[in-house]
Enzyme design. Structure first.
Site, PDB file in Angstrom:
ATOM      1  N   HIS A  88      16.511 -14.095  30.395  1.00  0.00           N
ATOM      2  CA  HIS A  88      15.447 -13.109  30.674  1.00  0.00           C
ATOM      3  C   HIS A  88      14.267 -13.318  29.728  1.00  0.00           C
ATOM      4  O   HIS A  88      14.126 -12.585  28.734  1.00  0.00           O
ATOM      5  CB  HIS A  88      15.994 -11.689  30.511  1.00  0.00           C
ATOM      6  N   CYS A  90      17.030 -15.229  36.200  1.00  0.00           N
ATOM      7  CA  CYS A  90      18.368 -14.644  36.255  1.00  0.00           C
ATOM      8  C   CYS A  90      18.878 -14.594  37.702  1.00  0.00           C
ATOM      9  O   CYS A  90      19.224 -15.625  38.257  1.00  0.00           O
ATOM     10  CB  CYS A  90      18.401 -13.282  35.562  1.00  0.00           C
ATOM     11  N   GLU A 100      11.272 -12.430  30.068  1.00  0.00           N
ATOM     12  CA  GLU A 100      10.367 -11.259  30.034  1.00  0.00           C
ATOM     13  C   GLU A 100      10.771 -10.262  28.952  1.00  0.00           C
ATOM     14  O   GLU A 100       9.931  -9.509  28.463  1.00  0.00           O
ATOM     15  CB  GLU A 100      10.327 -10.584  31.418  1.00  0.00           C
TER      16      GLU A 100
END
Ligand code: MN
Length: 242
Positions: A210, A108, A212
């Protein structure tokens, strides 16, 4: 087996006096077999060269906007929480990782730092440019999934193993001018570049989304962290012991 040490940049010092990073970043690196190490911008990047020398891999994490001055523009009114210490520290870490061939995953804001460091520019408020065809950010703190199309014959395609993925998105900026050394490797339906890679580097991947946030439930997104840790292990194993 020894876990490769993977550095993760933290947010800038908050109003609460804390350096912070969402735990999901560390969890994803740990699941991949890495040892996560948090790197806070305590000194505007003076320590960066030393830090990186002890690391096997690096994650440039998400967060607030880069100072538009870093790519020669004045700030749009929407630009949020600019922090010179974090900018300087991440740019310094990144330059060392690029020079030393240290495996790097840029997430990001991290992808935006990578693009700017190599000479690119950013759309400062992308709904002004591309509208709302694809929701890249909600008005709340909750990320929103959208589809990304992944380029064939890219390292990203090899890592993820799919041509399309549903990716968690929470960004209001994006690449405007792509830095010349980078190759775009994924796109949203509105044409925004959603991923890049650096062909002349052992393992350097940037994603605008993202991974994660969904990696605990989505094995496709976890593969980005698995790939980073595998590359870190390969490169650290091939170095002579000093
Ligand atoms: Mn997006």
């Amino acid at each position: 087996m020894v876990r490769p040490q993977i550095g993760l940049t933290t947010y800038a010092l908050g109003r609460n006096g804390h350096y912070e990073l969402p735990g999901v970043y560390l969890d994803a690196v740990y699941r991949a077999g890495g040892a996560p190490v948090m790197l806070a911008p305590v000194d505007h990047g003076q320590l960066a060269t030393d830090w990186v020398k002890h690391l096997d891999g690096l994650v440039l994490t998400g967060g607030y906007d880069l100072d538009p001055g870093t790519y020669g523009e004045t700030p749009h009114p929407s630009v949020d929480n600019v922090n010179p210490a974090r900018d300087a520290s991440e740019l310094a870490l990144l330059h060392v990782a690029l020079e030393e061939g240290i495996p790097l995953l840029a997430i990001c804001r991290g992808l935006q730092v990578l693009n700017v460091a190599l000479g690119g520019t950013l759309r400062q408020h992308l709904v002004d440019d591309v509208g709302h065809l694809v929701p890249h950010r909600t008005d709340s703190d909750t990320a929103i999934p959208h589809a990304v199309r992944i380029e064939p014959d890219s390292r990203l395609r090899d890592i993820l193993g799919v041509d399309k993925s549903e990716s968690m998105s929470w960004h209001h900026q994006a690449i405007k001018t792509l830095a010349q050394p980078l190759r775009p490797t994924a796109y949203a339906a509105d044409g925004l570049i959603e991923a890049v890679e650096l062909p002349d580097h052992p393992w350097c991947i940037g994603v605008q989304w993202h991974p994660e946030m969904s990696a605990a439930q989505d094995p496709i997104q976890q593969r980005l962290f698995d790939g980073l840790v595998s590359a870190a292990r390969r490169i650290s194993d091939s170095l002579p012991l000093s």
